[in-house]
Scaffold this motif. Structure first.
Motif, mmCIF file in Angstrom:
data_model
loop_
_atom_site.group_PDB
_atom_site.id
_atom_site.type_symbol
_atom_site.label_atom_id
_atom_site.label_comp_id
_atom_site.label_asym_id
_atom_site.label_seq_id
_atom_site.Cartn_x
_atom_site.Cartn_y
_atom_site.Cartn_z
ATOM 1 N N ASN A 24 0.849 -1.187 0.000
ATOM 2 C CA ASN A 24 0.000 0.000 0.000
ATOM 3 C C ASN A 24 0.890 1.245 0.000
ATOM 4 N N TYR A 27 -1.689 4.433 -0.654
ATOM 5 C CA TYR A 27 -3.063 4.233 -0.227
ATOM 6 C C TYR A 27 -4.019 4.035 -1.400
ATOM 7 N N PRO A 32 -5.739 5.016 4.645
ATOM 8 C CA PRO A 32 -4.790 5.045 5.746
ATOM 9 C C PRO A 32 -5.505 4.904 7.081
#
Length: 84
Positions: A24, A27, A32
């Protein structure tokens, strides 16, 4: 120019690496961790954009009103005086 380079970097480098590796990195895969869970679910990026736009517009309006108030109460030295 800077925005173009930044977008190019994210589209060509970060997003493919994120999708191929499953990490990730920006994001793209999930939101997040936040102290308040306002941004969740499959449409979290759309919700984030709307939230950021709303906060930006709100603060822009607040500071615009403050600037108008300050200009009306504080004389600005750069204004030209009327010629008699």
């Amino acid at each position: 120019f800077t925005c173009t380079i930044f977008a190019f970097y994210y589209v060509t480098i970060i997003t493919p690496i994120s999708l191929l590796s499953g990490l990730n990195l920006n994001y793209m895969l999930n939101p997040p961790p936040l102290p308040v869970d306002w941004v969740q679910g499959p449409n979290y990026r759309l919700i984030s954009c709307v939230l950021v736009f709303t906060v930006f517009a709100l603060f822009r309006g607040i500071f615009m009103v403050l600037e108008i108030l300050l200009r009306s109460f504080i004389p600005i030295a750069t204004r030209k005086s009327k010629a008699s």
